[in-house]
Design an enzyme around this catalytic site. Structure first.
Site, short mmCIF file in Angstrom:
data_model
loop_
_atom_site.label_atom_id
_atom_site.label_comp_id
_atom_site.label_asym_id
_atom_site.label_seq_id
_atom_site.Cartn_x
_atom_site.Cartn_y
_atom_site.Cartn_z
CG ASP A 55 2.93 -3.12 -5.62
OD1 ASP A 55 2.71 -2.02 -5.25
OD2 ASP A 55 3.36 -4.07 -5.18
N GLY A 77 -4.84 -0.87 1.80
CA GLY A 77 -5.13 -0.75 0.36
C GLY A 77 -3.69 -0.38 -0.05
CG ASP A 79 -2.08 4.76 3.67
OD1 ASP A 79 -0.83 4.91 3.48
OD2 ASP A 79 -2.93 5.19 4.47
CB THR A 164 -11.39 3.84 -7.31
OG1 THR A 164 -10.04 3.44 -7.28
CG2 THR A 164 -11.54 5.30 -7.95
P1 ADP Z 1 -8.89 4.55 -1.10
O1 ADP Z 1 -9.18 4.53 0.52
O2 ADP Z 1 -8.54 6.08 -1.38
O3 ADP Z 1 -10.28 4.18 -1.86
P2 ADP Z 1 -7.63 2.25 -1.47
O4 ADP Z 1 -6.21 1.95 -1.39
O5 ADP Z 1 -8.50 1.46 -0.94
O6 ADP Z 1 -7.78 3.87 -1.47
O7 ADP Z 1 -7.69 2.03 -3.21
C1 ADP Z 1 -7.24 3.23 -3.96
C2 ADP Z 1 -7.08 2.24 -5.46
O8 ADP Z 1 -5.82 1.75 -5.33
C3 ADP Z 1 -7.98 1.26 -5.75
O9 ADP Z 1 -8.27 1.26 -6.95
C4 ADP Z 1 -6.96 -0.15 -5.53
O10 ADP Z 1 -7.22 -0.96 -6.44
C5 ADP Z 1 -5.54 0.38 -5.81
N1 ADP Z 1 -4.42 -0.19 -5.19
C6 ADP Z 1 -4.30 -0.82 -4.08
N2 ADP Z 1 -3.36 -1.21 -3.79
C7 ADP Z 1 -2.42 -0.69 -4.77
C8 ADP Z 1 -1.16 -0.76 -5.19
N3 ADP Z 1 -0.08 -1.84 -4.53
N4 ADP Z 1 -0.75 -0.46 -6.52
C9 ADP Z 1 -1.42 0.49 -7.19
N5 ADP Z 1 -2.78 0.51 -6.73
C10 ADP Z 1 -3.42 -0.11 -5.83
#
Ligand code: ADP
Length: 216
Positions: A55, A77, A79, A164
């Site tokens: 994370d 996600g 964000d 992604t």
């Molecule tokens: P986007 O809208 O740019 O696609 P997302 O948040 O939906 O952004 O996903 C971007 C990537 O971040 C995905 O590969 C997801 O698996 C990953 N992700 C989601 N939560 C976390 C986290 N807490 N730490 C790291 N990576 C994360």
């Protein structure tokens, strides 16, 4: 004691080199023209790239990158996770930034995060690849790194896999482009930044490790 002189040109300040007593100039000339062993030129240090599984909000780095949306007002996600962990001051700060265009980046403090800074960038939504998605995704990585390079307090940066998730950019293509762009952007600044690719799943981490092993 007599001064050691170069046996080739007679200059003082010569040193014993094996069986010979030579000055620096003669040592250089003799070794460079006859192809003998010579001080190897140290290899240029390439960018330091790592893969971390987990994370991104827990990482002890100077800056983490947020895959935000154009409003910068939080979302799902990664964000959402970043805003939850950083606390309400992050949202208040983001509300003053007037959003962010796709491919651009803006920086804020990290508030309650272990990371001192968050670099917010907006990745492209995948529409099949013919609408400038690769250029826009490369811009995200470049602009985030440029903000980090401008700030001397930042030595370590972690990126999530921008675009992604909900934005559906194909993961293999995104990872390859991320590694290539980070490498290209940091090559002129050897040793300045350490970059981690933070992957949320084992599958994503394996993808990055595989690509890094064969140096995209
Ligand atoms: P986007 O809208 O740019 O696609 P997302 O948040 O939906 O952004 O996903 C971007 C990537 O971040 C995905 O590969 C997801 O698996 C990953 N992700 C989601 N939560 C976390 C986290 N807490 N730490 C790291 N990576 C994360």
């Amino acid at each position: 004691m007599t001064e050691p002189r170069c046996e080739r040109c007679g200059t003082p300040d010569a040193v014993q080199l094996g069986e010979r007593t030579l000055c620096e100039t003669c040592y250089f000339e003799m070794n460079s023209c006859c192809g003998h062993e010579f001080e190897p030129v140290p290899a240029m240090e390439g960018p330091v790239l790592k893969v971390v599984k987990g994370d991104i909000t827990t990482l002890q780095v100077d800056a983490i990158v947020n895959a935000a949306n154009k409003t910068l007002l939080g979302g799902g996600g990664v964000d959402g996770a970043i805003h939850r962990a950083a606390g309400p001051k992050l949202l208040a700060k983001c509300a003053t930034l007037a959003g962010c265009k796709t491919g651009k980046a803006k920086i804020t403090p990290g508030y309650r995060l272990p990371a001192a800074f968050v670099i917010h960038t907006v990745g492209p939504v995948w529409h099949g690849g013919q609408q400038g998605e690769p250029d826009l995704l490369a811009s995200c990585y470049r602009n985030c790194l440029n903000l980090a390079l401008e700030n001397n307090a930042i030595r370590t940066v972690a990126f999530p896999s921008i675009s992604t998730g909900v934005y559906r950019y194909p993961k293999d293509q995104a990872a390859e482009l991320a590694i290539r762009t980070v490498n290209e952007t940091l090559t002129p600044f050897p040793g300045r930044l350490e970059v981690s690719f933070c992957c949320f799943s084992d599958e994503d981490a394996d993808r990055y490790r595989r690509l890094l092993a064969c140096e995209v």
